[in-house]
Design a protein around this motif. Sequence first.
Motif, PDB file in Angstrom:
ATOM      1  N   LEU A  98     -66.218-118.671 -73.585  1.00  0.00           N
ATOM      2  CA  LEU A  98     -65.168-119.185 -74.463  1.00  0.00           C
ATOM      3  C   LEU A  98     -63.803-118.675 -74.027  1.00  0.00           C
ATOM      4  O   LEU A  98     -62.824-119.439 -73.985  1.00  0.00           O
ATOM      5  CB  LEU A  98     -65.448-118.792 -75.919  1.00  0.00           C
ATOM      6  N   GLU A  99     -63.720-117.405 -73.676  1.00  0.00           N
ATOM      7  CA  GLU A  99     -62.447-116.846 -73.194  1.00  0.00           C
ATOM      8  C   GLU A  99     -62.005-117.553 -71.916  1.00  0.00           C
ATOM      9  O   GLU A  99     -60.817-117.842 -71.735  1.00  0.00           O
ATOM     10  CB  GLU A  99     -62.588-115.338 -72.948  1.00  0.00           C
ATOM     11  N   PHE A 100     -62.947-117.859 -71.030  1.00  0.00           N
ATOM     12  CA  PHE A 100     -62.639-118.577 -69.791  1.00  0.00           C
ATOM     13  C   PHE A 100     -62.083-119.968 -70.093  1.00  0.00           C
ATOM     14  O   PHE A 100     -61.047-120.366 -69.558  1.00  0.00           O
ATOM     15  CB  PHE A 100     -63.901-118.675 -68.926  1.00  0.00           C
ATOM     16  N   VAL A 101     -62.768-120.712 -70.973  1.00  0.00           N
ATOM     17  CA  VAL A 101     -62.318-122.061 -71.336  1.00  0.00           C
ATOM     18  C   VAL A 101     -60.943-122.002 -72.002  1.00  0.00           C
ATOM     19  O   VAL A 101     -60.047-122.794 -71.677  1.00  0.00           O
ATOM     20  CB  VAL A 101     -63.350-122.751 -72.263  1.00  0.00           C
ATOM     21  N   ALA A 102     -60.759-121.051 -72.915  1.00  0.00           N
ATOM     22  CA  ALA A 102     -59.466-120.920 -73.597  1.00  0.00           C
ATOM     23  C   ALA A 102     -58.346-120.653 -72.601  1.00  0.00           C
ATOM     24  O   ALA A 102     -57.262-121.243 -72.710  1.00  0.00           O
ATOM     25  CB  ALA A 102     -59.536-119.808 -74.641  1.00  0.00           C
ATOM     26  N   SER A 103     -58.603-119.795 -71.613  1.00  0.00           N
ATOM     27  CA  SER A 103     -57.563-119.485 -70.632  1.00  0.00           C
ATOM     28  C   SER A 103     -57.201-120.723 -69.810  1.00  0.00           C
ATOM     29  O   SER A 103     -56.034-120.919 -69.477  1.00  0.00           O
ATOM     30  CB  SER A 103     -57.986-118.328 -69.719  1.00  0.00           C
ATOM     31  N   GLN A 104     -58.188-121.557 -69.520  1.00  0.00           N
ATOM     32  CA  GLN A 104     -57.916-122.792 -68.778  1.00  0.00           C
ATOM     33  C   GLN A 104     -57.005-123.724 -69.576  1.00  0.00           C
ATOM     34  O   GLN A 104     -56.241-124.481 -69.004  1.00  0.00           O
ATOM     35  CB  GLN A 104     -59.217-123.522 -68.436  1.00  0.00           C
ATOM     36  N   HIS A 105     -57.115-123.671 -70.901  1.00  0.00           N
ATOM     37  CA  HIS A 105     -56.310-124.523 -71.783  1.00  0.00           C
ATOM     38  C   HIS A 105     -55.077-123.799 -72.319  1.00  0.00           C
ATOM     39  O   HIS A 105     -54.389-124.322 -73.194  1.00  0.00           O
ATOM     40  CB  HIS A 105     -57.168-125.031 -72.956  1.00  0.00           C
ATOM     41  N   LYS A 106     -54.850-122.587 -71.820  1.00  0.00           N
ATOM     42  CA  LYS A 106     -53.727-121.757 -72.274  1.00  0.00           C
ATOM     43  C   LYS A 106     -53.730-121.578 -73.801  1.00  0.00           C
ATOM     44  O   LYS A 106     -52.706-121.680 -74.465  1.00  0.00           O
ATOM     45  CB  LYS A 106     -52.399-122.343 -71.787  1.00  0.00           C
ATOM     46  N   LYS A 107     -54.920-121.299 -74.322  1.00  0.00           N
ATOM     47  CA  LYS A 107     -55.103-121.043 -75.754  1.00  0.00           C
ATOM     48  C   LYS A 107     -55.497-119.580 -75.944  1.00  0.00           C
ATOM     49  O   LYS A 107     -56.140-118.983 -75.077  1.00  0.00           O
ATOM     50  CB  LYS A 107     -56.206-121.933 -76.338  1.00  0.00           C
ATOM     51  N   ASN A 108     -55.145-119.039 -77.092  1.00  0.00           N
ATOM     52  CA  ASN A 108     -55.440-117.640 -77.406  1.00  0.00           C
ATOM     53  C   ASN A 108     -56.656-117.574 -78.335  1.00  0.00           C
ATOM     54  O   ASN A 108     -56.598-118.072 -79.460  1.00  0.00           O
ATOM     55  CB  ASN A 108     -54.208-117.015 -78.077  1.00  0.00           C
ATOM     56  N   VAL A 109     -57.730-116.949 -77.864  1.00  0.00           N
ATOM     57  CA  VAL A 109     -58.921-116.755 -78.707  1.00  0.00           C
ATOM     58  C   VAL A 109     -59.186-115.266 -78.931  1.00  0.00           C
ATOM     59  O   VAL A 109     -60.318-114.859 -79.197  1.00  0.00           O
ATOM     60  CB  VAL A 109     -60.173-117.455 -78.122  1.00  0.00           C
ATOM     61  N   ALA A 110     -58.133-114.460 -78.851  1.00  0.00           N
ATOM     62  CA  ALA A 110     -58.284-113.016 -79.083  1.00  0.00           C
ATOM     63  C   ALA A 110     -58.918-112.783 -80.447  1.00  0.00           C
ATOM     64  O   ALA A 110     -58.567-113.437 -81.419  1.00  0.00           O
ATOM     65  CB  ALA A 110     -56.924-112.338 -79.020  1.00  0.00           C
ATOM     66  N   GLY A 111     -59.848-111.868 -80.498  1.00  0.00           N
ATOM     67  CA  GLY A 111     -60.512-111.548 -81.763  1.00  0.00           C
ATOM     68  C   GLY A 111     -61.632-112.499 -82.129  1.00  0.00           C
ATOM     69  O   GLY A 111     -62.213-112.387 -83.211  1.00  0.00           O
ATOM     70  N   VAL A 164     -62.985-118.130 -84.709  1.00  0.00           N
ATOM     71  CA  VAL A 164     -61.786-117.978 -83.886  1.00  0.00           C
ATOM     72  C   VAL A 164     -60.592-117.849 -84.832  1.00  0.00           C
ATOM     73  O   VAL A 164     -60.074-118.850 -85.327  1.00  0.00           O
ATOM     74  CB  VAL A 164     -61.591-119.176 -82.924  1.00  0.00           C
ATOM     75  N   PRO A 165     -60.153-116.616 -85.113  1.00  0.00           N
ATOM     76  CA  PRO A 165     -59.109-116.403 -86.119  1.00  0.00           C
ATOM     77  C   PRO A 165     -57.709-116.828 -85.682  1.00  0.00           C
ATOM     78  O   PRO A 165     -56.809-116.886 -86.508  1.00  0.00           O
ATOM     79  CB  PRO A 165     -59.157-114.888 -86.361  1.00  0.00           C
ATOM     80  N   ALA A 218     -60.378-124.871 -82.296  1.00  0.00           N
ATOM     81  CA  ALA A 218     -61.453-123.940 -81.962  1.00  0.00           C
ATOM     82  C   ALA A 218     -62.734-124.708 -81.644  1.00  0.00           C
ATOM     83  O   ALA A 218     -63.424-124.403 -80.667  1.00  0.00           O
ATOM     84  CB  ALA A 218     -61.685-122.963 -83.114  1.00  0.00           C
ATOM     85  N   ARG A 219     -63.049-125.718 -82.454  1.00  0.00           N
ATOM     86  CA  ARG A 219     -64.279-126.499 -82.265  1.00  0.00           C
ATOM     87  C   ARG A 219     -64.272-127.193 -80.897  1.00  0.00           C
ATOM     88  O   ARG A 219     -65.288-127.233 -80.211  1.00  0.00           O
ATOM     89  CB  ARG A 219     -64.439-127.523 -83.385  1.00  0.00           C
ATOM     90  N   ALA A 220     -63.125-127.719 -80.477  1.00  0.00           N
ATOM     91  CA  ALA A 220     -63.036-128.395 -79.180  1.00  0.00           C
ATOM     92  C   ALA A 220     -63.327-127.406 -78.041  1.00  0.00           C
ATOM     93  O   ALA A 220     -64.059-127.732 -77.098  1.00  0.00           O
ATOM     94  CB  ALA A 220     -61.661-129.032 -79.001  1.00  0.00           C
ATOM     95  N   LEU A 221     -62.775-126.195 -78.139  1.00  0.00           N
ATOM     96  CA  LEU A 221     -63.026-125.177 -77.109  1.00  0.00           C
ATOM     97  C   LEU A 221     -64.492-124.744 -77.111  1.00  0.00           C
ATOM     98  O   LEU A 221     -65.098-124.566 -76.045  1.00  0.00           O
ATOM     99  CB  LEU A 221     -62.125-123.968 -77.322  1.00  0.00           C
ATOM    100  N   VAL A 222     -65.064-124.565 -78.293  1.00  0.00           N
ATOM    101  CA  VAL A 222     -66.466-124.145 -78.414  1.00  0.00           C
ATOM    102  C   VAL A 222     -67.390-125.217 -77.831  1.00  0.00           C
ATOM    103  O   VAL A 222     -68.349-124.902 -77.111  1.00  0.00           O
ATOM    104  CB  VAL A 222     -66.815-123.819 -79.883  1.00  0.00           C
ATOM    105  N   GLN A 223     -67.098-126.490 -78.119  1.00  0.00           N
ATOM    106  CA  GLN A 223     -67.926-127.575 -77.583  1.00  0.00           C
ATOM    107  C   GLN A 223     -67.862-127.608 -76.061  1.00  0.00           C
ATOM    108  O   GLN A 223     -68.881-127.760 -75.391  1.00  0.00           O
ATOM    109  CB  GLN A 223     -67.488-128.932 -78.161  1.00  0.00           C
TER     110      GLN A 223
END
Length: 147
Positions: free
Chosen positions: A68-81, A108-109, A116-121
């Motif tokens: 999830l952290e990898f996918v978020a970084s590709q989309h320049k999204k923050n999933v910290a925490g 994903v706070p 969040a759902r799009a990144l998780v999928q």
Amino acid sequence: MAAHTIKPLVTAVAISTGGRNGHTETTDHSVSVNLSVRKEMGGPGLPNTTTPEHLFAAGYAACFGGALEFVASQHKKNVAGAVVTCETAVGPREGGGFGIAVKIRVKVPTLPTAEARALVQETHEKICPYSHATRGNIDLALETEGA
């Protein structure tokens, strides 16, 4: 479905003796656990022991979180925490033998639920090795909660 080959980046090796009432340890000694069959399954349920399902749940949760952290970084999204909870159940299968069922809950706070759902999928469908390994073989429920 055709098998997909990988280019191994790292290989973990674990050795188990005694099965579900034994000991499992990795050759680098980073994991060393005693196991016992839970009382609910007719075993001794010894204290300070674990099960293969606990190990699978821990591995899948950690792997999914990293993916999830990898996918978020590709989309320049923050999933910290972000918190990934993986429940792994074991029981008899309709076709005989035993199987597992998994429920993954991702919180994903830092993002609205839809984002969040799009990144998780995407994590589940395209990146996570555990998701690839289990796809079509187990019952899996995936839940996402955003900010």
